[in-house]
Design an enzyme around this catalytic site. Structure first.
Site, mmCIF file in Angstrom:
data_model
loop_
_atom_site.group_PDB
_atom_site.id
_atom_site.type_symbol
_atom_site.label_atom_id
_atom_site.label_comp_id
_atom_site.label_asym_id
_atom_site.label_seq_id
_atom_site.Cartn_x
_atom_site.Cartn_y
_atom_site.Cartn_z
ATOM 1 N N LYS A 118 63.978 29.689 81.148
ATOM 2 C CA LYS A 118 63.791 29.496 79.709
ATOM 3 C C LYS A 118 62.443 28.840 79.404
ATOM 4 C CE LYS A 118 68.746 29.319 79.051
ATOM 5 N NZ LYS A 118 69.950 28.479 79.081
ATOM 6 N N GLN A 162 72.893 23.043 77.904
ATOM 7 C CA GLN A 162 73.082 23.913 79.068
ATOM 8 C C GLN A 162 74.501 23.773 79.597
ATOM 9 O OE1 GLN A 162 70.697 26.180 80.320
ATOM 10 N NE2 GLN A 162 72.560 26.871 81.313
ATOM 11 N N ASP A 190 72.542 29.406 70.878
ATOM 12 C CA ASP A 190 73.412 29.909 71.939
ATOM 13 C C ASP A 190 74.648 30.590 71.363
ATOM 14 O OD1 ASP A 190 72.756 29.997 74.581
ATOM 15 O OD2 ASP A 190 73.365 27.951 75.054
#
Length: 369
Positions: A118, A162, A190
């Site tokens: 990322k 995450q 997300d």
């Protein structure tokens, strides 16, 4: 005069009150169904799933040699190139660029690999990037504080925690639901906020963001000209991160783009999973178990998307390990018509979809068209 509807309600309430007063607490029938949360089970894939099955492997009739490799890297590069053009246009027009923030808890190998990808991708397209690294021993409040700070930061347009978060012990774990509820809906790139998942599940509703891996899987199928409508699809794994949103997207999709597959889910408690998967025209493996899916699990000519990214020890590798998927690639290429490799398949598309979601978030926040 009392309306008829209200009168009926009053009569019903009175009758129920009389009935309840006339019965003892032991006589009043209570629902037998426990709370849904109490029914949740952790998917622990037993060794019975990971062994090779005796069902004979049939060679694909769709390809006399090997399956077509679905190249996620090249597809992702095309998307990133178009994003970089938009970022340059944004910077020239309003002097601002999209900003992405990542909150990383602990040092899981797969999480570190994801975050590295990322960071590189953000630099490639010209995004601003920020990371908050927290130790595995940190508290939920520390994670929520980091989230709150990024929520307030106007230069950050997308935030992700995450996942999965590390489990401290058998008794102690992070409450992902509580943490995700702190995340600003407008920055949930997300797509894991309960409102985004809820809108994805309800026909006629449009989530602000679709979870990146599920979105990447669909994009790979569409860009590879794989027919989805009416096909039998099976998703292995039912996580909130991949399995559930992929299931929802395959059967419904966005209100403007429905996919209408007939979808089944295989999980750790499924009986005879290989029988279910052998019926799949489209198979998405997202269990997190190395080489779980053997050739005997596949229908000849199936399209196979391998979401698994499993680190295994490899002293000769730069980082001391290498990544393999949930699908036994060497067997799958002999039976499937098309398959994604690991690495280089779904992973790059997941990152590309994250960048795309962040760009959309920035355009929305900055009123840029």
């Amino acid at each position: 005069m009392i309306p008829v509807r209200m009168m009926r309600k009053m009569v019903w309430e009175r009758s129920m009150n009389k009935l309840s007063r006339g019965l003892s607490s032991s006589q009043i029938r209570k629902p037998r169904s426990p709370s849904l949360v109490s029914l949740d089970l952790i998917d622990e894939w037993s060794s019975t799933f990971t062994r090779s099955h005796s069902h004979p492997i049939q060679k694909s009739t769709a390809n006399n040699d090997t399956a077509r490799i679905i190249d996620g890297r090249s597809a992702a590069e095309e998307i990133k190139s178009s994003i970089a053009i938009e970022v340059s246009r944004m910077k020239e027009s309003i002097g601002k660029v999209p900003g992405l923030a990542v909150i990383l808890v602990g040092q899981r190998r797969d999480s570190l690999a994801y975050v590295r990808n990322k960071i590189m991708a953000c630099h490639e397209v010209g995004f601003r990037f920020s990371i908050a690294e927290l130790p595995e021993s940190c508290t939920e409040d520390a994670v929520c504080d980091a989230l709150s700070n990024y929520n307030k930061d106007a230069s950050i347009h997308g935030i992700l925690v995450q996942l999965p978060l590390p489990q401290k012990s058998l008794e102690q774990h992070f409450d992902e639901g509580k943490i995700l509820n702190v995340l600003s809906l407008e920055k949930d790139v997300d797509g894991f906020h309960p409102l985004n998942i809820g809108n994805l599940a309800i026909q006629g509703r449009e989530p602000l963001f679709i979870p990146c891996t599920a979105k990447g899987c669909i994009e790979l199928l569409l860009s590879s000209d794989v027919e989805i409508v009416g096909k039998r699809a099976v998703v292995i794994g039912r996580s909130n991160i991949v399995g559930l949103p992929t299931f929802l997207l395959l059967q419904c999709g966005q209100c403007l783009q429905r996919h209408h597959a007939t979808v089944s889910i295989v999980h750790a408690y499924s009986e005879n999973p290989e029988i279910i998967t052998r019926e799949a025209d489209i198979l998405v493996a997202a269990a997190g178990v190395p080489n779980l899916v053997r050739g005997s699990w596949l229908k000849p000519g199936a399209v196979v998307l391998d979401v698994g990214i499993n680190p295994i020890e490899d002293p000769e590798s730069e980082h001391g390990y290498r990544l393999i998927g949930d699908v036994c690639f060497e067997e799958a290429v002999r039976i499937a018509s098309a398959v994604t490799p690991v690495p280089g398949g779904v992973g790059p598309m997941t990152v590309a979809m994250l960048l795309l979601n962040t760009l959309e978030a920035a355009k929305r926040a900055l009123c840029f068209t």
